[in-house]
Design a protein around this motif. Structure first.
Motif, PDB file in Angstrom:
ATOM      1  N   VAL A 149       5.638   4.219  13.206  1.00 31.09           N
ATOM      2  CA  VAL A 149       4.758   3.422  12.337  1.00 31.09           C
ATOM      3  C   VAL A 149       4.070   4.323  11.321  1.00 31.09           C
ATOM      4  N   PHE A 150       3.566   5.471  11.783  1.00 31.26           N
ATOM      5  CA  PHE A 150       2.864   6.383  10.883  1.00 31.26           C
ATOM      6  C   PHE A 150       3.818   6.999   9.855  1.00 31.26           C
ATOM      7  N   LEU A 151       5.041   7.280  10.260  1.00 30.28           N
ATOM      8  CA  LEU A 151       5.993   7.903   9.352  1.00 30.28           C
ATOM      9  C   LEU A 151       6.591   6.888   8.388  1.00 30.28           C
ATOM     10  N   GLN A 152       7.030   5.761   8.925  1.00 30.39           N
ATOM     11  CA  GLN A 152       7.721   4.776   8.091  1.00 30.39           C
ATOM     12  C   GLN A 152       6.786   4.148   7.066  1.00 30.39           C
ATOM     13  N   THR A 153       5.544   3.856   7.475  1.00 34.40           N
ATOM     14  CA  THR A 153       4.613   3.241   6.536  1.00 34.40           C
ATOM     15  C   THR A 153       4.342   4.172   5.365  1.00 34.40           C
ATOM     16  N   GLY A 154       4.091   5.451   5.663  1.00 35.50           N
ATOM     17  CA  GLY A 154       3.820   6.407   4.590  1.00 35.50           C
ATOM     18  C   GLY A 154       5.006   6.586   3.664  1.00 35.50           C
ATOM     19  N   THR A 155       6.212   6.662   4.238  1.00 33.17           N
ATOM     20  CA  THR A 155       7.396   6.895   3.411  1.00 33.17           C
ATOM     21  C   THR A 155       7.738   5.676   2.561  1.00 33.17           C
ATOM     22  N   LEU A 156       7.657   4.474   3.135  1.00 36.80           N
ATOM     23  CA  LEU A 156       7.937   3.265   2.360  1.00 36.80           C
ATOM     24  C   LEU A 156       6.900   3.066   1.260  1.00 36.80           C
ATOM     25  N   THR A 157       5.643   3.425   1.527  1.00 32.38           N
ATOM     26  CA  THR A 157       4.615   3.352   0.486  1.00 32.38           C
ATOM     27  C   THR A 157       4.919   4.344  -0.624  1.00 32.38           C
ATOM     28  N   TYR A 158       5.370   5.519  -0.250  1.00 33.79           N
ATOM     29  CA  TYR A 158       5.785   6.528  -1.240  1.00 33.79           C
ATOM     30  C   TYR A 158       6.889   5.984  -2.146  1.00 33.79           C
ATOM     31  N   LEU A 177      -8.804   8.105  10.981  1.00 37.60           N
ATOM     32  CA  LEU A 177     -10.007   8.100  10.142  1.00 37.60           C
ATOM     33  C   LEU A 177     -10.151   9.400   9.371  1.00 37.60           C
ATOM     34  N   VAL A 178      -9.834  10.516  10.022  1.00 38.89           N
ATOM     35  CA  VAL A 178      -9.920  11.812   9.340  1.00 38.89           C
ATOM     36  C   VAL A 178      -8.951  11.856   8.158  1.00 38.89           C
ATOM     37  N   LEU A 179      -7.722  11.400   8.365  1.00 39.30           N
ATOM     38  CA  LEU A 179      -6.733  11.418   7.292  1.00 39.30           C
ATOM     39  C   LEU A 179      -7.155  10.527   6.127  1.00 39.30           C
ATOM     40  N   VAL A 180      -7.665   9.334   6.439  1.00 36.60           N
ATOM     41  CA  VAL A 180      -8.076   8.408   5.374  1.00 36.60           C
ATOM     42  C   VAL A 180      -9.268   8.976   4.601  1.00 36.60           C
ATOM     43  N   VAL A 222      -4.124   0.206  11.311  1.00 34.27           N
ATOM     44  CA  VAL A 222      -3.331   1.438  11.383  1.00 34.27           C
ATOM     45  C   VAL A 222      -2.334   1.487  10.233  1.00 34.27           C
ATOM     46  N   ALA A 223      -1.546   0.429  10.070  1.00 35.80           N
ATOM     47  CA  ALA A 223      -0.503   0.413   9.042  1.00 35.80           C
ATOM     48  C   ALA A 223      -1.112   0.504   7.634  1.00 35.80           C
ATOM     49  N   PHE A 224      -2.138  -0.286   7.379  1.00 40.56           N
ATOM     50  CA  PHE A 224      -2.736  -0.275   6.040  1.00 40.56           C
ATOM     51  C   PHE A 224      -3.471   1.040   5.782  1.00 40.56           C
ATOM     52  N   GLY A 225      -4.122   1.574   6.810  1.00 43.81           N
ATOM     53  CA  GLY A 225      -4.865   2.818   6.632  1.00 43.81           C
ATOM     54  C   GLY A 225      -3.972   3.994   6.311  1.00 43.81           C
ATOM     55  N   ILE A 226      -2.905   4.173   7.088  1.00 37.85           N
ATOM     56  CA  ILE A 226      -2.047   5.334   6.884  1.00 37.85           C
ATOM     57  C   ILE A 226      -1.230   5.196   5.607  1.00 37.85           C
ATOM     58  N   GLY A 227      -0.791   3.971   5.296  1.00 38.95           N
ATOM     59  CA  GLY A 227       0.007   3.777   4.089  1.00 38.95           C
ATOM     60  C   GLY A 227      -0.804   3.944   2.825  1.00 38.95           C
ATOM     61  N   SER A 228      -2.012   3.363   2.804  1.00 34.06           N
ATOM     62  CA  SER A 228      -2.837   3.414   1.593  1.00 34.06           C
ATOM     63  C   SER A 228      -3.506   4.764   1.401  1.00 34.06           C
ATOM     64  N   SER A 229      -3.390   5.656   2.367  1.00 32.28           N
ATOM     65  CA  SER A 229      -3.931   7.007   2.193  1.00 32.28           C
ATOM     66  C   SER A 229      -2.801   8.017   2.053  1.00 32.28           C
ATOM     67  N   TYR A 255       7.792   2.503  -2.605  1.00 29.43           N
ATOM     68  CA  TYR A 255       7.598   1.206  -3.242  1.00 29.43           C
ATOM     69  C   TYR A 255       6.163   0.892  -3.655  1.00 29.43           C
ATOM     70  N   GLY A 256       5.207   1.681  -3.220  1.00 25.47           N
ATOM     71  CA  GLY A 256       3.847   1.469  -3.693  1.00 25.47           C
ATOM     72  C   GLY A 256       2.929   0.750  -2.738  1.00 25.47           C
ATOM     73  N   VAL A 257       1.846   0.245  -3.275  1.00 28.01           N
ATOM     74  CA  VAL A 257       0.704  -0.206  -2.482  1.00 28.01           C
ATOM     75  C   VAL A 257       0.962  -1.489  -1.697  1.00 28.01           C
ATOM     76  N   SER A 258       2.000  -2.242  -2.053  1.00 31.21           N
ATOM     77  CA  SER A 258       2.244  -3.506  -1.343  1.00 31.21           C
ATOM     78  C   SER A 258       2.773  -3.273   0.072  1.00 31.21           C
ATOM     79  N   ILE A 259       3.448  -2.152   0.300  1.00 33.86           N
ATOM     80  CA  ILE A 259       4.113  -1.921   1.590  1.00 33.86           C
ATOM     81  C   ILE A 259       3.136  -1.884   2.764  1.00 33.86           C
ATOM     82  N   PRO A 260       2.057  -1.071   2.722  1.00 30.14           N
ATOM     83  CA  PRO A 260       1.178  -1.048   3.903  1.00 30.14           C
ATOM     84  C   PRO A 260       0.577  -2.402   4.225  1.00 30.14           C
TER      85      PRO A 260
END
Length: 341
Positions: free
Chosen positions: A47-56, A180-183, A275-282, A58-63
């Motif tokens: 979840v942490f890897l895929q969300t970040g990579t897909l956001t990278y 939280l630290v990452l965001v 979790v998904a929105f936090g890691i993707g949007s950061s 396609y952008g902000v809609s993914i998370p």
């Protein structure tokens, strides 16, 4: 965990050697512990890897869509959970419910689905988690695949389902702290980004140098995204197979107190979304924003297809923002998420 199990056996009425306690925690788990347990079953290292990579990509809609896809499936299971408590309150496993309701053939069908789901989900969790830890630390991926379940078996065999709930709670505390630290590091720390406004400007610049194909105005800040919509449909449909065939959800439904079972699934859906929105949007957006910065590990080149496939967009962004602490955070997250799930 084994120490806590010994205390439980010695000083409480719950004895893990009894089948009711071992397999269903005596059906006494309250809403808070239940919601965290459900969340941990759904939050994998992937979840942490895929969300970040897909956001990278396609952008902000993914998370947003990733989080909503998980929320819908988890929240939908609240209905199943409440019906299990009303109609089969004495069941120890959901296969017992299937046998009473559908007979021998139905029982065998459900058993086959459970075995397949366990093999598929277990393989995904272990290979994904071991891959992350191997990429961050350099250990053999085969060693990771064997060491991760060894840790869990050590306390599950003695403590049963309740031990997994307590471990899930502790793991989720650490996991959410790292999140939280990452965001906060992305939006408040350092000169690379340090504020939402700076990230916005960097993403506008990234849209000009590397346009987001399929997005409105080719912008990573647009919700009008072909890739985002494809993933929204995928997430809102395929995740049902993972949740409704995964016996961990059924078993947690059986283990819960009747009054809190539906609320627990709704809360767990909200936790997963965060979790998904936090890691993707950061981390995901930061990876795209910092790709042209000398602090980014692949500078001056973009991420390769191999690195994208390995889900390294988020970890690379964490290196640029936090230095060595970034991959350390991801290693901790991968271990906690994998063992909990």
């Amino acid at each position: 965990m084994n120490g806590l199990t010994w205390v439980q056996r010695r000083y409480t009425q719950y004895d893990p050697s009894r089948i009711e306690e071992f397999s269903s925690a005596s059906r006494s788990v309250k809403t808070g512990m239940m919601s965290v347990g459900i969340t941990s079953a759904w939050v994998w290292a992937a979840v942490f890897l895929q969300t970040g990579t897909l956001t990278y990509l396609y952008g902000v809609s993914i998370p947003w869509w990733f989080g909503m896809g998980g929320f819908v499936e988890i929240a939908a299971f609240a209905f199943i959970s409440s019906k299990v408590k009303v109609n089969a309150g004495g069941a120890s496993t959901f296969l017992q419910v299937a046998k009473v309701r559908f007979g021998v053939l139905g029982h065998l069908a459900y058993m086959f689905a459970a075995i397949v789901a366990n093999c598929v989900v277990g393989s995904e969790i272990l290979i994904g988690g071991a891959g992350v830890i191997s990429g961050m630390t350099g250990i053999s991926q085969y060693a990771g695949i064997w060491l991760l379940p060894t840790v869990i078996v050590a306390y599950v065999l003695t403590g049963g389902l309740r031990a997994t709930f307590v471990a899930d709670y502790l793991h989720c505390c650490i996991l959410f702290t790292c999140l939280l630290v990452l965001v906060l590091a992305t939006y408040t720390r350092g000169d690379l980004i340090g504020s939402p406004g700076k990230l916005y400007d960097l993403l506008l610049a990234a849209s000009e140098t590397t346009p987001a194909v399929g997005n409105a105005h080719q912008s990573y800040l647009s919700f009008r995204s072909d890739g985002g919509m494809y993933y929204a449909v995928t997430a809102a449909t395929s995740f049902f197979g993972l949740s409704f065939c995964d016996q961990s959800y059924w078993q947690r439904s059986i283990a819960s107190k009747p009054a809190g079972t539906s609320k627990a699934f709704i809360f767990a859906g909200c936790f997963f979304f965060s979790v998904a929105f936090g890691i993707g949007s950061s981390m995901g957006l930061a990876a795209r924003a910092l790709e042209s910065n000398p602090a980014f590990p692949t500078y001056p080149n973009p991420l390769s297809l191999t690195e994208i496939g390995a889900g390294l967009a988020g970890p690379y962004a964490s290196i640029a923002i936090l230095g060595k602490a970034g991959p350390a955070m991801y290693t901790i997250i991968a271990f906690m998420a994998t063992t909990s799930a």
